[in-house]
Design an enzyme around this catalytic site. Structure first.
Site, PDB file in Angstrom:
ATOM      1  N   SER A 187     -18.800 -21.743 -13.680  1.00 37.38           N
ATOM      2  CA  SER A 187     -17.431 -22.159 -13.461  1.00 37.38           C
ATOM      3  C   SER A 187     -16.793 -22.715 -14.722  1.00 37.38           C
ATOM      4  CB  SER A 187     -17.381 -23.132 -12.298  1.00 37.38           C
ATOM      5  OG  SER A 187     -16.107 -23.143 -11.731  1.00 37.38           O
ATOM      6  N   ASP A 357     -16.040 -15.716  -2.898  1.00 35.92           N
ATOM      7  CA  ASP A 357     -15.640 -16.851  -3.733  1.00 35.92           C
ATOM      8  C   ASP A 357     -14.121 -16.960  -3.759  1.00 35.92           C
ATOM      9  OD1 ASP A 357     -15.321 -18.785  -5.719  1.00 35.92           O
ATOM     10  OD2 ASP A 357     -17.066 -18.075  -6.838  1.00 35.92           O
ATOM     11  N   HIS A 390     -18.818 -19.801  -4.196  1.00 36.51           N
ATOM     12  CA  HIS A 390     -18.943 -20.511  -5.473  1.00 36.51           C
ATOM     13  C   HIS A 390     -20.236 -21.312  -5.619  1.00 36.51           C
ATOM     14  CE1 HIS A 390     -16.450 -21.165  -8.999  1.00 36.51           C
ATOM     15  NE2 HIS A 390     -16.862 -22.408  -9.045  1.00 36.51           N
TER      16      HIS A 390
END
Length: 415
Positions: A187, A357, A390
């Site tokens: 991320s 996601d 995620h």
């Protein structure tokens, strides 16, 4: 209920914030699934090595890295596989640096059992593993001249992670080992890496990069709460906070959450799915451990910058919102864009992203891949996991087989 991964964008932080402040029902014994020492894992103030690594039979070293802008970062080194295990080898280990995302720290890589978490899997596969902890988080709240109670301590965004923090980490690790570095980011740890690579930073010390749930463009983020949060960080920040530090566990964080959840169209009853997508593969014991230890603070400026990335649809430097300030910092009225197509075409990269996601959305990842369309075909590996969201990339119980085995194979191909 699920748990957030280490994300690199504003909205994720709000999901973390919500988990921190809403009533949480335990999912059962922390010790039951993995036999972890709950008290040790929940007390990393003594160092991540003692709480989460050496207790499992691995060697671990605590290091400090000072950036050029004065921040003193906590870094952990796991130089080899489990003591006495078959992975312990005298050959030169393969070097890896692992970087988390925003509002969490290096501990989140270590919450699953040794057989399921990426750093210890890499160590058992002959890697010399280094785990970083970003400025402002629990173990990296020191500076050569500032303290966290001073607003100046928080005068940074992810631009400074690109310009100062990652280069300091690379310089230190390279200086300690004399080896080029394999990088793992999740991320925000992918956004800062991509921006760095695009400016030619790090690449001379870099061997390859594995980017999990990559973040660059955020135009298709599928979350009403996250989008409202991002807009609020641009327009409401002064009224709601008046602070330099964003602490999700603080009183202001709770007030901001209530403000977000009162917006029409925002459903705060199923936050994990609403914000991050439906994670398929999280263990409830890991969720409990996460909630004991996270979220972590970051700077308001960083959250504003991430929100600008959501709002503006480009990967650009921080916008000071005033012509004179932008001219002073950049010599131009509009902040410069990080041109991701400038990433060296021969840099070996592995990207893994998920179909569920809501943050690293498929369309946004495809936009990133379009920037990389001139990349050498044999240097870019892409994995798409239909069921992953995620957090699965960090704490999924099957990530060892689905993702981490691919990361290990990718790194070993570079040697």
């Amino acid at each position: 209920m699920g748990v957030p991964g280490l994300l690199g964008l504003a909205a994720w932080s709000f999901y973390v914030l919500v988990l921190a402040v809403q009533p949480h029902q335990a999912h059962g014994s922390i010790r039951g699934s993995f036999g972890l020492n709950k008290d040790a894992v929940a007390s990393p103030e003594n160092g991540l090595c003692a709480s989460s690594v050496t207790v499992h039979g691995y060697k671990c070293e605590e290091h400090e890295v000072t950036t050029k802008d004065g921040y003193i970062l906590s870094v952990q080194r796991i130089p080899e596989g489990r003591v006495g295990g078959t992975a312990g080898t005298k050959k030169q280990p393969v070097l890896t640096l692992i970087q988390h995302g925003v509002t969490v720290d290096g501990l989140t890589w270590l919450l699953n059992s040794p057989e399921q978490n990426l750093p210890l899997i890499l160590a058992d596969n002959g890697f010399d593993v280094w785990i970083s902890n970003t400025r402002g988080t629990r173990l990296s709240r020191r500076h050569v001249s500032l303290v966290p109670s001073q607003p100046a301590f928080w005068n940074w965004s992810w631009d400074e992670l690109v310009s100062f923090e990652l280069p300091a980490l690379f310089d230190y690790v390279y200086g300690q080992t004399g080896q080029k570095i394999n990088y793992v980011g999740h991320s925000l740890g992918t956004l800062t890496a991509l921006a760095s690579f695009s400016e030619g930073k790090l690449v001379n010390q870099l061997k390859s990069a594995a980017l999990l749930s990559p973040i660059a463009y955020l135009s298709h983020m599928k979350t009403a709460l996250g989008n409202i949060a991002a807009k609020s960080f641009v327009g409401e920040i002064g009224r709601l906070f008046g602070l330099a530090e964003f602490n999700p566990k603080g009183e202001a964080g709770g007030d901001f959450l209530k403000f977000l959840c009162d917006n029409p169209g925002v459903d705060c009853s199923d936050l994990l799915t609403a914000i991050a997508g439906k994670n398929c593969c999280l263990n409830s014991s890991t969720v409990d451990l996460f909630l004991m230890n996270e979220p972590q603070p970051t700077s308001i400026m960083n959250m504003v910058h991430l929100s600008q990335t959501v709002r503006d649809g480009v990967v650009a430097k921080y916008n000071y919102g005033r012509l004179d300030y932008n001219l002073m910092h950049y010599g131009e009225a509009v902040p410069p864009i990080y041109n991701l197509s400038n990433i060296p075409h021969d840099l070996p990269m592995f990207l893994s992203y998920g179909g569920q996601d809501a943050l690293s959305d498929v369309l946004d990842v495809e936009h990133l891949l379009d920037d990389l369309k001139s990349h050498d075909v044999d240097k870019l590996s892409v994995q798409f996991i239909k069921d992953y969201a995620h957090a699965d990339f960090i704490m999924g119980v099957n990530a060892k087989d689905v993702v981490y085995s691919k990361v290990v194979q990718f790194f070993k191909r570079q040697h």
